[in-house]
Each structure stands twice: as structure tokens, then as C-alpha cells.
Design a protein around this motif. Structure first.
Motif, PDB file in Angstrom:
ATOM      1  N   TYR A  81       0.851  -1.199   0.000  1.00  0.00           N
ATOM      2  CA  TYR A  81       0.000   0.000   0.000  1.00  0.00           C
ATOM      3  C   TYR A  81       0.880   1.240   0.000  1.00  0.00           C
ATOM      4  O   TYR A  81       1.862   1.322   0.743  1.00  0.00           O
ATOM      5  N   ASN A  82       0.505   2.176  -0.852  1.00  0.00           N
ATOM      6  CA  ASN A  82       1.201   3.469  -0.915  1.00  0.00           C
ATOM      7  C   ASN A  82       2.708   3.263  -1.151  1.00  0.00           C
ATOM      8  O   ASN A  82       3.553   3.837  -0.462  1.00  0.00           O
ATOM      9  N   ASP A  83       3.025   2.432  -2.170  1.00  0.00           N
ATOM     10  CA  ASP A  83       4.410   2.152  -2.561  1.00  0.00           C
ATOM     11  C   ASP A  83       5.232   1.519  -1.442  1.00  0.00           C
ATOM     12  O   ASP A  83       6.458   1.698  -1.387  1.00  0.00           O
ATOM     13  N   THR A  84       4.587   0.823  -0.546  1.00  0.00           N
ATOM     14  CA  THR A  84       5.302   0.217   0.578  1.00  0.00           C
ATOM     15  C   THR A  84       4.771  -1.185   0.833  1.00  0.00           C
ATOM     16  O   THR A  84       3.558  -1.401   0.841  1.00  0.00           O
ATOM     17  N   MET A  85       5.684  -2.131   1.026  1.00  0.00           N
ATOM     18  CA  MET A  85       5.299  -3.464   1.447  1.00  0.00           C
ATOM     19  C   MET A  85       5.156  -3.423   2.966  1.00  0.00           C
ATOM     20  O   MET A  85       6.142  -3.359   3.702  1.00  0.00           O
ATOM     21  N   LEU A  86       3.899  -3.453   3.449  1.00  0.00           N
ATOM     22  CA  LEU A  86       3.642  -3.166   4.864  1.00  0.00           C
ATOM     23  C   LEU A  86       3.768  -4.391   5.764  1.00  0.00           C
ATOM     24  O   LEU A  86       4.442  -4.351   6.791  1.00  0.00           O
ATOM     25  N   CYS A  87       3.091  -5.462   5.413  1.00  0.00           N
ATOM     26  CA  CYS A  87       3.007  -6.565   6.368  1.00  0.00           C
ATOM     27  C   CYS A  87       2.626  -7.865   5.673  1.00  0.00           C
ATOM     28  O   CYS A  87       2.321  -7.891   4.481  1.00  0.00           O
ATOM     29  N   ASP A  88       2.649  -8.934   6.461  1.00  0.00           N
ATOM     30  CA  ASP A  88       2.216 -10.243   5.983  1.00  0.00           C
ATOM     31  C   ASP A  88       0.725 -10.417   6.226  1.00  0.00           C
ATOM     32  O   ASP A  88       0.118  -9.730   7.063  1.00  0.00           O
ATOM     33  N   LEU A  89       0.163 -11.358   5.494  1.00  0.00           N
ATOM     34  CA  LEU A  89      -1.178 -11.838   5.805  1.00  0.00           C
ATOM     35  C   LEU A  89      -1.039 -13.227   6.422  1.00  0.00           C
ATOM     36  O   LEU A  89      -0.398 -14.107   5.845  1.00  0.00           O
ATOM     37  N   VAL A  90      -1.620 -13.385   7.610  1.00  0.00           N
ATOM     38  CA  VAL A  90      -1.551 -14.645   8.335  1.00  0.00           C
ATOM     39  C   VAL A  90      -2.945 -15.268   8.350  1.00  0.00           C
ATOM     40  O   VAL A  90      -3.939 -14.562   8.585  1.00  0.00           O
ATOM     41  N   PRO A  91      -3.063 -16.564   8.072  1.00  0.00           N
ATOM     42  CA  PRO A  91      -4.393 -17.198   8.105  1.00  0.00           C
ATOM     43  C   PRO A  91      -5.119 -16.915   9.422  1.00  0.00           C
ATOM     44  O   PRO A  91      -4.527 -16.962  10.501  1.00  0.00           O
ATOM     45  N   HIS A  92      -6.401 -16.596   9.292  1.00  0.00           N
ATOM     46  CA  HIS A  92      -7.239 -16.265  10.444  1.00  0.00           C
ATOM     47  C   HIS A  92      -7.272 -17.458  11.410  1.00  0.00           C
ATOM     48  O   HIS A  92      -7.748 -18.543  11.044  1.00  0.00           O
ATOM     49  N   PRO A  93      -6.769 -17.331  12.641  1.00  0.00           N
ATOM     50  CA  PRO A  93      -6.785 -18.474  13.568  1.00  0.00           C
ATOM     51  C   PRO A  93      -8.212 -18.952  13.820  1.00  0.00           C
ATOM     52  O   PRO A  93      -9.126 -18.149  14.030  1.00  0.00           O
ATOM     53  N   GLU A  94      -8.411 -20.252  13.800  1.00  0.00           N
ATOM     54  CA  GLU A  94      -9.743 -20.798  14.048  1.00  0.00           C
ATOM     55  C   GLU A  94      -9.659 -21.925  15.076  1.00  0.00           C
ATOM     56  O   GLU A  94      -8.618 -22.566  15.220  1.00  0.00           O
ATOM     57  N   TYR A  95     -10.775 -22.142  15.782  1.00  0.00           N
ATOM     58  CA  TYR A  95     -10.820 -23.192  16.803  1.00  0.00           C
ATOM     59  C   TYR A  95     -12.267 -23.627  16.976  1.00  0.00           C
ATOM     60  O   TYR A  95     -13.212 -22.941  16.537  1.00  0.00           O
ATOM     61  N   ALA A  96     -12.471 -24.760  17.612  1.00  0.00           N
ATOM     62  CA  ALA A  96     -13.807 -25.337  17.773  1.00  0.00           C
ATOM     63  C   ALA A  96     -14.660 -24.471  18.697  1.00  0.00           C
ATOM     64  O   ALA A  96     -14.171 -23.919  19.692  1.00  0.00           O
TER      65      ALA A  96
END
Length: 683
Positions: A573-588
Motif C-alpha cells: 500500500y502506498n508504494d510500501t510493502m507493509l506486512c504479511d497476511l496470516v491465516p485467520h486463527p480458528e478453533y472449535a
């Protein structure tokens, strides 16, 4: 030469071998045979550990003694003055003729000996003059005659002393032609060049001028077609005869055949000169259309040691398996990479077209190494045609690889080329439909008389993948007890580094537009949360990220794994690599079905949620209530009025309350509360 050793006269084994004894074993056998006898050859010092083997000179046969010469019996005035002159040795070893060629070894030896004898004779002459002065001889006439006689007779002793002879003339006239130029032509110095034969100088003089050679090279390599050397020789003769004009295209200069630098020369000489290495290396480079053959013929190659560890260097290139899959003689395209330390193929992609295969190759390399749990190799060697466009992006040193070597038209520089040859002739040659090279050197690799066979494309691919499996499961060339794949897995270089995703994803990754709402990103039919370095972002890191992208659209650069799932995704975003995307943690939902990982996911998501809620509460507490009074006018004037409309007019008079006299007298202006309506009560 025999030498004194204590009270004995001895010789070394090198003076006896091979002139008198074939080898050291023969000499030792002879010494051993006469060891306990009162006669025969005797050893006085054992050789070895830096010591010379000494043989008693007097124990040698009379023939050998006479051949070697007994210094106790030899008497000659030059013996005490002679030594091999060091300056003469260096001069003749370094000497070059006009055309740059050195002296042959036999001439070097001859001139060094002659110069050394002349210098020794000069010393003898000076010593003899000194003696004559002591004897008060006023005339030096006849001294040169004695020197000539001594030099001539010295040849009887030189072979015995040093196993050499000189070639200095013994006649007065011949001697003068050597002596005077050697000592007198340079004054105080010695004219070593005067001893070199004029015939040798003529044979090696520079007959070809620089201007003439330049013109012949231009004629051979600078014409619009490729003439033979014979044609060039014929053209040159016509040029000298005025039957042919030569014009320089760059300078428009017309070469003048009357120029003295353009000499007459036979056709054979011209052909020979054009065939010299120093001329061919330039003319062939100008005329050649096959850079590979040119490099093989002229360019020296480097001898490099074998890579020892896996992950150090990967060599990549494209190839076409020697099988065709349709009547148009189409062949499949593969792009492959081999780890040079382990010799294992670690990446391969294929297709019917070469275009676009290179990006997919680098994607597949990242997928493979990530799936296997290894870091990318430290170094890369590749060809220029498909990779030069990436040298300023992800193939710059320090991005995808620590070091990148891009070779331009240098097939032998890449190890992968030799591995392709091994695949072709050791694995593929035995299969049906194999195509021979058009100009194979070996007869067994040349085209046979059988008809060409078409192989289905999928079959070609499957056979190639089978060859890769066989190759990787074969023994390593050095660690023969292990397969190439085992070496790859067990002998990884310890200096490899984690994948630099930020540097490579914008160039090899796929793209998709998405947005963030409440810290959750919908992507690829699922949801993700924000992260840094592969971990879920929390606390201040998460808040800073949400400030930048929550509620906004951005680009996601991502790469899928071999299983089709997201291998890596990053927000740009805005010519910058900001962060990673991490899979949304899920649980029962039910605690009864929640396992250990589910409990960890619940805690992570709770921390993620609490970070946002805590920041929201903090921002809420920081808000104070305020009162805003707006004095801005809504109209510019009141020129427009609606007739008959009953308008409200505010009463600007302040109402007054009538008080009784008694009340008025008792009213205290300091404490009484005003009875008028306060303006604040309107609110």
C-alpha cells in the motif's frame, strides 16, 4: 666436476648418471658389488635427507677418470678465472628477436658459454698484464696471441670440468670479429648481442610491417563477405600493382600502394601471416557468427574446484528434450535448475512455449524450497537471454540470491550445460523417438536411418520427470554411499538465509486487490489477519498497521504453494510493502472439541481482538465534552421575503419586575438572585 672432500677427491651421482650409469639403481648395484672388495667403485657418503651421495673419484675406472678430468693433474690458466656469467645467462634467456621470438635452447647455451669464456679471458688478460708490469715488460705485443691460444686449448678442459665446449674461432681474424665487438663497441659495457648470429637475426626480423598487417587483417575481416586467405593474398598483389583500390569506410582514406610500408610479399607468406594466432584472434572474432565456437577456440577457461555443500550455488538453463510431439517437429520446453553441491535437480517447469516459463520457474523454486523446509541457494548462475530483464529487480545481488552470475553466450561457463548433456546421452538416448544432433561429432550420436517418431507431449513430460527422479536417487559423484538427494538434504550450507519475501514478491508474486475491515482481510475465499515476519501482529505493531490500511483498498502480492494454498501473502500500500497476511486463527466452538492448537489459536485471536478493543477504550477516554456556539451567518442578506408570512421577531427589551416598597427596601443587591430568565436555560 670432481671436488675435494676432506683428503679425498669425490664426484656426485649426478655427474655419473646417465652418462656412465643408466640410473641410480645401476649405480647402487655397482657400489654394492664392490663394497667388500679391495678394488672397484666405492661410496664415501650415503645420500638422502638433503645430503649428496659422494663417490670416491680414485675408485672409478681410468676411462671415467680421464673423461671427467682430474683437477689435480689439470693445469690451464683459464681454469681459475672461468665461471658461468650470471648477466650473460639472464641476457640470453630473456632475449627476443625483432618479431618477438626467443632464442632456441641450443643457441642460448652456446652464447652463454662463449660469453663466459670471453669474460674469463679478459680477466686472464688483465692478470697477465699485471704480471708483465711486475716483470717490467714495456711492450704488450703478443699478449692477444697468448689469449687466443689459451681460449683454443681451453676446449680440452671444458668438457671434463663442465661437460660443455665453446665455439669461439681460433684464427686471429675470426677471433677479432668476436672479441672487438664484444668488448669495444659499447665502451664500458659488454655487447652480448654481438655474439648472436646475423643469420638468426635475418630469419627472425620483422618482414611484415604494422601498417601492412593491419591492412591485410582489414581485408580479411572487414569486407562485406568472408574471403579466404588465398583471396586476400591475391587482392593484395593486385593492390600493389595498381589494379585494385582499397578505401577505408570509416575515414574514407584511399590506401596508397606506393607507401613503403606496403612491401612485396609472396602469397604463401601472406597466407601464413593471416593464419598466425595473434591475427586470427581478431579476424575470427570479427567474422564469426557462432560465439560459442569462437570462445572454445580462443578464450581460456577457468579451472574451478567442485562445490562442496548443497545450497551454495544453483545452475539453471532451458532445454528441449530430444523428442518431438507433432508433425511440425515441435519439442517441449523445460527450464531446470541443479544444485551443484549435491548434483540434485531442485526445480523444473515445462510448457509448449518458451515465453513466460522463466517467471513460473522462479515461483516453482520458491515453492519447492519452502515445501522441503530449506532456504534458497546462496548463489545463482544463469544465461542472459531470459534472465537479463530481471538483473535490476529480484536478480540483483542480495534479493532472491546473495550472488548472481549472468553469463552471455558462454555455454561452457554454466555447469548445467554439461548435466543436460549427461541427461541426453545417458538417460534419454535409449528411448523411442530420440533425436540426434545435426552435427554430432561421435558416430554413435549421429542420426540413424530410422524414421522420426512422434511422442505425445504428456509422455515426453512424464519421461523427463522420471529421469529427474532416477537422477536424484543415483549415487553422488563424491559421496558415493549417498544419493544426490540425500546429500542435498543432509549437507546444506549453514550460511543460507531465509527467503527475502519483501524483495521478490513484487516481481514473481501474483496480485489481487482487497481491503481490511476491523482487522480482518477477505482473500482467496477465506479470511486473514495482519502479521509481521509470519507471526500475528499484536500491540503497537497491530495498531500502526491498522492506522495505515483499515477501511482502505490495497494490493496483495501472494504466491501459492504446490498444494494450491497460499504460501505467502503480503500487503502493498502506498508504494510500501507493509506486512504479511496470516491465516485467520480458528478453533472449535465447543470446549469439548477444542484441541491444544485450537486453544493456542483462541488465545492468539483474543490477544488480537483485545489489542483493538484496548486501543478503542483508550481513544474513548481521551475524548472530553465540549460546547460549540456557531456565530456564522447562514445568509448574505434579507432581500428576498415571502409576503403575508408572519415572522417571529425576538423581544430585545429586558422585562422589569415591579416590587413593593417593603420589598424594595429590603432588597440586597449583593445576595439577591436575579429573576430574569437566563439564556442558558434555553438549552
Amino acid at each position: 666436476m670432481p671436488q675435494e672432500w676432506g683428503n679425498l677427491l669425490v664426484v656426485t651421482k649426478d655427474e655419473l648418471i646417465p652418462k656412465y650409469y643408466n640410473c641410480i639403481s645401476t649405480l647402487k648395484s655397482e657400489v654394492h658389488r664392490y663394497k667388500d672388495l679391495p678394488y672397484g667403485i666405492k661410496k664415501v657418503q650415503k645420500g638422502g635427507n638433503g645430503r649428496q651421495m659422494f663417490i670416491d673419484f680414485d675408485s672409478l675406472s681410468k676411462n671415467v677418470q680421464d673423461s671427467l678430468g682430474d683437477p689435480r693433474k689439470m693445469r690451464h690458466p683459464l681454469i681459475s678465472f672461468f665461471e658461468f656469467d650470471a648477466i650473460a645467462t639472464r641476457y640470453y634467456n630473456d632475449f627476443r628477436f625483432e618479431d618477438g621470438t626467443p632464442l632456441k635452447e641450443n643457441f642460448k647455451e652456446e652464447y652463454i658459454i662463449n660469453a663466459s669464456v670471453l669474460i674469463s679471458a679478459e680477466r686472464l688478460k688483465e692478470a697477465r698484464l699485471s704480471e708483465w708490469k711486475k716483470l717490467r715488460k714495456t711492450s704488450t705485443r703478443g699478449i692477444m696471441s697468448t689469449i687466443i691460444r689459451d681460449i683454443t686449448t681451453f676446449n680440452e678442459f671444458l668438457p671434463k670440468l663442465f661437460n660443455v665446449t665453446h665455439t669461439i674461432a681460433s684464427s686471429q681474424r675470426g677471433f677479432d670479429r668476436i672479441w672487438k665487438p664484444f668488448f669495444e663497441s659499447l665502451g664500458d659495457g659488454l655487447n652480448f648481442e654481438s655474439l648472436i648470429s646475423g643469420k638468426l637475426k635475418n630469419q627472425n626480423r620483422k618482414l611484415m610491417t604494422e601498417e601492412m598487417m593491419d591492412l591485410l587483417n582489414d581485408m580479411f575481416a572487414g569486407q562485406d563477405y568472408k574471403p579466404s586467405r588465398t583471396e586476400v593474398a591475391d587482392q593484395y598483389q593486385a593492390f600493389l600493382n595498381g589494379q585494385l583500390d582499397i578505401i577505408n569506410k570509416e575515414t574514407a582514406e584511399i590506401y596508397d600502394p606506393a607507401n613503403p610500408n606496403f612491401r612485396e610479399m609472396s602469397d604463401n607468406s601472406i597466407i601464413a601471416w593471416l593464419g598466425k594466432w595473434e591475427n586470427k584472434i581478431g579476424t575470427f572474432a570479427k567474422r564469426s557468427g557462432d560465439r560459442q565456437k569462437l570462445m572454445q577456440q580462443f578464450s581460456p577457461w577457468h579451472k574451478l574446484t567442485k562445490i562442496k555443500e548443497a545450497g551454495t550455488l544453483i545452475s539453471i538453463d532451458d532445454r528441449q528434450p530430444p523428442f518431438m510431439y507433432n508433425e511440425q517437429r515441435k519439442r517441449a520446453w523445460f527450464y531446470m535448475g541443479i544444485d551443484l553441491g549435491s548434483e540434485a535437480w531442485t526445480c523444473w517447469v515445462w510448457g509448449k512455449d518458451k515465453k513466460g516459463i522463466i517467471i513460473e520457474f522462479y515461483r516453482q523454486m520458491v515453492r519447492n524450497y519452502s515445501e522441503w523446509g530449506f532456504n534458497l541457494p546462496l548463489g545463482l548462475e544463469c544465461e542472459s537471454s531470459l534472465n537479463s530483464g530481471f538483473k535490476d529487480t529480484f536478480l540483483r545481488n542480495g534479493k532472491m540470491f546473495d550472488r548472481v552470475n549472468i553469463y552471455r553466450n558462454r555455454a561452457r561457463s554454466k555447469v548445467v550445460e554439461r548435466k543436460f548433456e549427461e541427461l541426453r546421452y545417458r538417460h534419454e538416448k535409449s528411448r523411442l523417438g530420440w533425436l540426434a544432433r545435426p552435427h554430432a561429432l561421435k558416430e554413435e550420436n549421429q542420426k540413424s536411418g530410422e524414421e522420426e517418431i512422434i511422442i505425445p507431449f504428456d509422455t515426453i513430460v512424464d519421461q523427463s520427470l522420471s529421469d529427474i527422479e532416477t537422477w536424484n536417487n543415483s549415487p553422488h559423484s563424491v559421496h558415493k554411499e549417498k544419493t544426490r538427494w540425500e546429500v542435498f538434504c543432509e549437507m546444506q550450507n549453514k550460511n543460507t538465509q531465509a527467503t527475502h519475501w519483501t524483495a521478490i514478491l513484487p516481481h514473481i508474486g501474483k496480485t489481487e486487490i482487497s481491503s481490511c475491515n476491523a482487522g480482518i482481510i477477505k482473500f482467496r475465499s477465506t479470511t486473514f489477519v495482519l502479521g509481521l515476519e509470519g507471526e500475528i501482529a499484536l500491540n503497537d505493531n497491530l495498531i500502526e498497521l491498522l492506522k495505515n490500511i483499515d477501511g482502505k483498498e490495497f494490493t496483495i502480492y501472494w504466491l501459492d504453494g504446490n498444494d494450491g494454498d497460499v504460501l505467502k501473502a503480503m500487503v502493498y500500500y502506498n508504494d510500501t510493502m507493509l506486512c504479511d497476511l496470516v491465516p485467520h486463527p480458528e478453533y472449535a466452538r465447543s470446549i469439548h472439541e477444542r484441541d491444544e492448537q485450537g486453544q493456542i489459536n483462541r488465545e492468539l485471536m483474543s490477544a488480537y481482538e483485545n489489542t483493538v478493543n484496548k486501543f478503542m477504550a483508550q481513544r474513548k477516554r481521551e475524548i472530553d465534552q465540549v460546547l460549540i456556539i456557531d456565530h456564522r451567518k447562514k445568509t448574505l442578506n434579507n432581500k428576498f421575503q415571502i409576503g403575508g408570512r408572519k415572522k417571529y421577531t425576538p423581544n430585545t427589551d429586558i422585562p422589569k419586575e415591579v416590587l413593593a416598597d417593603t420589598e424594595e427596601n429590603t432588597y440586597n443587591h449583593n445576595t439577591a438572585t436575579p429573576t430574569a430568565r437566563r439564556w442558558a436555560s434555553n438549552f
